[in-house]
Design a protein around this motif. Sequence first.
Motif, PDB file in Angstrom:
ATOM      1  N   GLN A 185     -10.518  -1.313 -15.639  1.00 59.62           N
ATOM      2  CA  GLN A 185      -9.459  -2.128 -15.457  1.00 59.62           C
ATOM      3  C   GLN A 185      -8.415  -1.254 -14.465  1.00 59.62           C
ATOM      4  O   GLN A 185      -7.759  -0.450 -15.029  1.00 59.62           O
ATOM      5  N   PRO A 186      -8.341  -1.417 -13.183  1.00 56.78           N
ATOM      6  CA  PRO A 186      -7.327  -0.601 -12.405  1.00 56.78           C
ATOM      7  C   PRO A 186      -5.904  -0.977 -12.857  1.00 56.78           C
ATOM      8  O   PRO A 186      -5.626  -1.978 -12.881  1.00 56.78           O
ATOM      9  N   LEU A 187      -5.135   0.102 -12.872  1.00 57.00           N
ATOM     10  CA  LEU A 187      -3.655   0.067 -13.099  1.00 57.00           C
ATOM     11  C   LEU A 187      -2.912   0.426 -12.025  1.00 57.00           C
ATOM     12  O   LEU A 187      -1.807  -0.162 -11.543  1.00 57.00           O
ATOM     13  N   ALA A 188      -3.463   1.445 -11.129  1.00 54.74           N
ATOM     14  CA  ALA A 188      -2.895   1.750  -9.828  1.00 54.74           C
ATOM     15  C   ALA A 188      -4.197   2.512  -9.106  1.00 54.74           C
ATOM     16  O   ALA A 188      -4.964   2.952  -9.590  1.00 54.74           O
ATOM     17  N   VAL A 189      -3.894   2.164  -7.756  1.00 52.99           N
ATOM     18  CA  VAL A 189      -4.743   2.744  -6.852  1.00 52.99           C
ATOM     19  C   VAL A 189      -4.274   3.427  -5.692  1.00 52.99           C
ATOM     20  O   VAL A 189      -3.052   3.148  -5.318  1.00 52.99           O
ATOM     21  N   GLN A 190      -4.964   4.489  -5.100  1.00 56.35           N
ATOM     22  CA  GLN A 190      -4.345   5.171  -4.102  1.00 56.35           C
ATOM     23  C   GLN A 190      -5.444   4.895  -2.966  1.00 56.35           C
ATOM     24  O   GLN A 190      -6.838   5.300  -3.097  1.00 56.35           O
ATOM     25  N   SER A 191      -4.841   4.778  -1.704  1.00 60.70           N
ATOM     26  CA  SER A 191      -5.636   4.693  -0.525  1.00 60.70           C
ATOM     27  C   SER A 191      -5.183   5.426   0.736  1.00 60.70           C
ATOM     28  O   SER A 191      -3.647   5.751   0.647  1.00 60.70           O
ATOM     29  N   THR A 192      -5.797   5.622   1.793  1.00 61.15           N
ATOM     30  CA  THR A 192      -5.357   6.170   3.027  1.00 61.15           C
ATOM     31  C   THR A 192      -5.063   4.871   3.873  1.00 61.15           C
ATOM     32  O   THR A 192      -6.061   4.168   4.526  1.00 61.15           O
ATOM     33  N   VAL A 193      -3.949   4.686   4.334  1.00 58.60           N
ATOM     34  CA  VAL A 193      -3.472   3.996   5.527  1.00 58.60           C
ATOM     35  C   VAL A 193      -2.897   4.606   6.688  1.00 58.60           C
ATOM     36  O   VAL A 193      -1.956   5.295   6.452  1.00 58.60           O
ATOM     37  N   LYS A 194      -3.527   4.634   7.897  1.00 62.43           N
ATOM     38  CA  LYS A 194      -2.866   5.566   8.851  1.00 62.43           C
ATOM     39  C   LYS A 194      -2.686   6.804   8.508  1.00 62.43           C
ATOM     40  O   LYS A 194      -1.781   7.291   8.931  1.00 62.43           O
ATOM     41  N   ARG A 195      -3.611   7.543   7.816  1.00 64.63           N
ATOM     42  CA  ARG A 195      -3.625   8.855   7.615  1.00 64.63           C
ATOM     43  C   ARG A 195      -2.358   9.242   6.609  1.00 64.63           C
ATOM     44  O   ARG A 195      -2.266  10.415   6.399  1.00 64.63           O
ATOM     45  N   ALA A 196      -2.066   8.460   5.836  1.00 67.19           N
ATOM     46  CA  ALA A 196      -1.042   8.546   4.893  1.00 67.19           C
ATOM     47  C   ALA A 196      -1.629   7.878   3.406  1.00 67.19           C
ATOM     48  O   ALA A 196      -2.055   6.981   3.506  1.00 67.19           O
ATOM     49  N   ALA A 197      -1.424   8.653   2.458  1.00 67.82           N
ATOM     50  CA  ALA A 197      -1.761   8.376   1.182  1.00 67.82           C
ATOM     51  C   ALA A 197      -0.729   7.206   0.789  1.00 67.82           C
ATOM     52  O   ALA A 197       0.473   7.365   0.699  1.00 67.82           O
ATOM     53  N   VAL A 198      -1.246   5.980   0.465  1.00 66.50           N
ATOM     54  CA  VAL A 198      -0.313   4.894   0.012  1.00 66.50           C
ATOM     55  C   VAL A 198      -1.058   4.514  -1.515  1.00 66.50           C
ATOM     56  O   VAL A 198      -2.110   4.433  -1.597  1.00 66.50           O
ATOM     57  N   ALA A 199       0.199   4.396  -2.471  1.00 68.96           N
ATOM     58  CA  ALA A 199      -0.205   4.145  -3.953  1.00 68.96           C
ATOM     59  C   ALA A 199       0.243   2.793  -3.802  1.00 68.96           C
ATOM     60  O   ALA A 199       1.272   2.319  -3.823  1.00 68.96           O
ATOM     61  N   ALA A 200      -0.522   1.755  -4.712  1.00 70.23           N
ATOM     62  CA  ALA A 200      -0.151   0.411  -5.122  1.00 70.23           C
ATOM     63  C   ALA A 200      -0.739   0.200  -6.611  1.00 70.23           C
ATOM     64  O   ALA A 200      -1.275   0.972  -7.261  1.00 70.23           O
ATOM     65  N   HIS A 201       0.536  -0.149  -7.449  1.00 67.56           N
ATOM     66  CA  HIS A 201       0.621  -0.225  -8.908  1.00 67.56           C
ATOM     67  C   HIS A 201       0.695  -1.751  -9.370  1.00 67.56           C
ATOM     68  O   HIS A 201       1.010  -2.604  -8.553  1.00 67.56           O
ATOM     69  N   THR A 202       0.315  -1.966 -10.523  1.00 66.59           N
ATOM     70  CA  THR A 202       0.129  -3.249 -11.010  1.00 66.59           C
ATOM     71  C   THR A 202       1.685  -4.174 -11.204  1.00 66.59           C
ATOM     72  O   THR A 202       1.901  -4.986 -11.184  1.00 66.59           O
ATOM     73  N   GLY A 203       2.528  -3.065 -11.292  1.00 65.82           N
ATOM     74  CA  GLY A 203       3.931  -3.514 -11.418  1.00 65.82           C
ATOM     75  C   GLY A 203       4.848  -3.511 -10.455  1.00 65.82           C
ATOM     76  O   GLY A 203       6.023  -3.729 -10.453  1.00 65.82           O
ATOM     77  N   ASP A 204       4.116  -3.080  -9.232  1.00 68.82           N
ATOM     78  CA  ASP A 204       5.079  -3.225  -8.038  1.00 68.82           C
ATOM     79  C   ASP A 204       5.737  -4.375  -7.703  1.00 68.82           C
ATOM     80  O   ASP A 204       6.641  -4.438  -6.964  1.00 68.82           O
ATOM     81  N   TRP A 205       5.254  -5.479  -8.276  1.00 70.14           N
ATOM     82  CA  TRP A 205       5.924  -6.766  -7.729  1.00 70.14           C
ATOM     83  C   TRP A 205       7.333  -6.956  -8.421  1.00 70.14           C
ATOM     84  O   TRP A 205       8.033  -7.703  -7.870  1.00 70.14           O
ATOM     85  N   ALA A 206       7.409  -6.316  -9.577  1.00 68.69           N
ATOM     86  CA  ALA A 206       8.816  -6.295 -10.312  1.00 68.69           C
ATOM     87  C   ALA A 206       9.762  -5.812  -9.287  1.00 68.69           C
ATOM     88  O   ALA A 206      11.059  -5.856  -9.891  1.00 68.69           O
ATOM     89  N   GLN A 207       9.637  -4.903  -8.497  1.00 76.23           N
ATOM     90  CA  GLN A 207      10.726  -4.245  -7.524  1.00 76.23           C
ATOM     91  C   GLN A 207      11.006  -5.181  -6.414  1.00 76.23           C
ATOM     92  O   GLN A 207      11.409  -4.493  -5.599  1.00 76.23           O
ATOM     93  N   GLY A 208      10.384  -6.277  -6.279  1.00 77.13           N
ATOM     94  CA  GLY A 208      10.694  -6.912  -5.059  1.00 77.13           C
ATOM     95  C   GLY A 208       9.581  -7.378  -4.307  1.00 77.13           C
ATOM     96  O   GLY A 208       8.428  -6.763  -4.734  1.00 77.13           O
ATOM     97  N   PRO A 209       9.821  -8.001  -3.288  1.00 72.43           N
ATOM     98  CA  PRO A 209       8.638  -8.178  -2.471  1.00 72.43           C
ATOM     99  C   PRO A 209       8.218  -7.071  -1.942  1.00 72.43           C
ATOM    100  O   PRO A 209       8.895  -6.107  -1.334  1.00 72.43           O
ATOM    101  N   THR A 210       6.650  -7.026  -1.633  1.00 71.83           N
ATOM    102  CA  THR A 210       6.202  -5.585  -1.109  1.00 71.83           C
ATOM    103  C   THR A 210       5.723  -5.961   0.325  1.00 71.83           C
ATOM    104  O   THR A 210       5.431  -5.024   1.033  1.00 71.83           O
ATOM    105  N   ASP A 211       5.648  -7.157   0.629  1.00 76.66           N
ATOM    106  CA  ASP A 211       5.361  -7.411   2.130  1.00 76.66           C
ATOM    107  C   ASP A 211       6.573  -7.401   3.016  1.00 76.66           C
ATOM    108  O   ASP A 211       7.655  -7.891   2.702  1.00 76.66           O
TER     109      ASP A 211
END
Length: 156
Positions: free
Chosen positions: A103-129
């Motif tokens: 069950q993923p809780l956080a994932v890390q991926s590479t976007v434009k040669r930079a490491a980007v992390a996304a967490h299941t609780g990111d929505w609580a900090q406001g809009p991510t888009d």
Amino acid sequence: DGQARAGGPADPFATARVLQPAVLAAPTPPLDRHPVAVAQPVLLEGYAVDTAGDDVRFTVDGASVAVDVDRLPTCGPLTPALVAASTACLGLLRWDAGRWTVQPLAVQSTVKRAAVAAHTGDWAQGPTDAKVAKAEAKAGDSVAVLRERAGRLLRR
């Protein structure tokens, strides 16, 4: 250097790399666990992603484990597509219905040669888009707008 720093922003992947050996050194036997603690926290890196239809699987060192994308919250930024594009996953290893799943809780991926992390609780900090955040900032605080309108009505 990949290490978590005191006082800085918490990086769950760096914390997992540092603390995981101590956790795995003294595991609790499965029959001694409380039902709430049945899942085992894991950090998966260097895996290959297999997607067949809606099914996502991680293959690590020749062993394949299913990713439980049905447990992802619908309101968060973690999506099955983002999980499939990830390079590292912090999650819970579960034994469900006779098979192992992650069950993923956080994932890390590479976007434009930079490491980007996304967490299941990111929505609580406001809009991510970025577009949604810009529109929300342009609209302003709804309470301030109502106060301003009430002030105009009272001045008449």
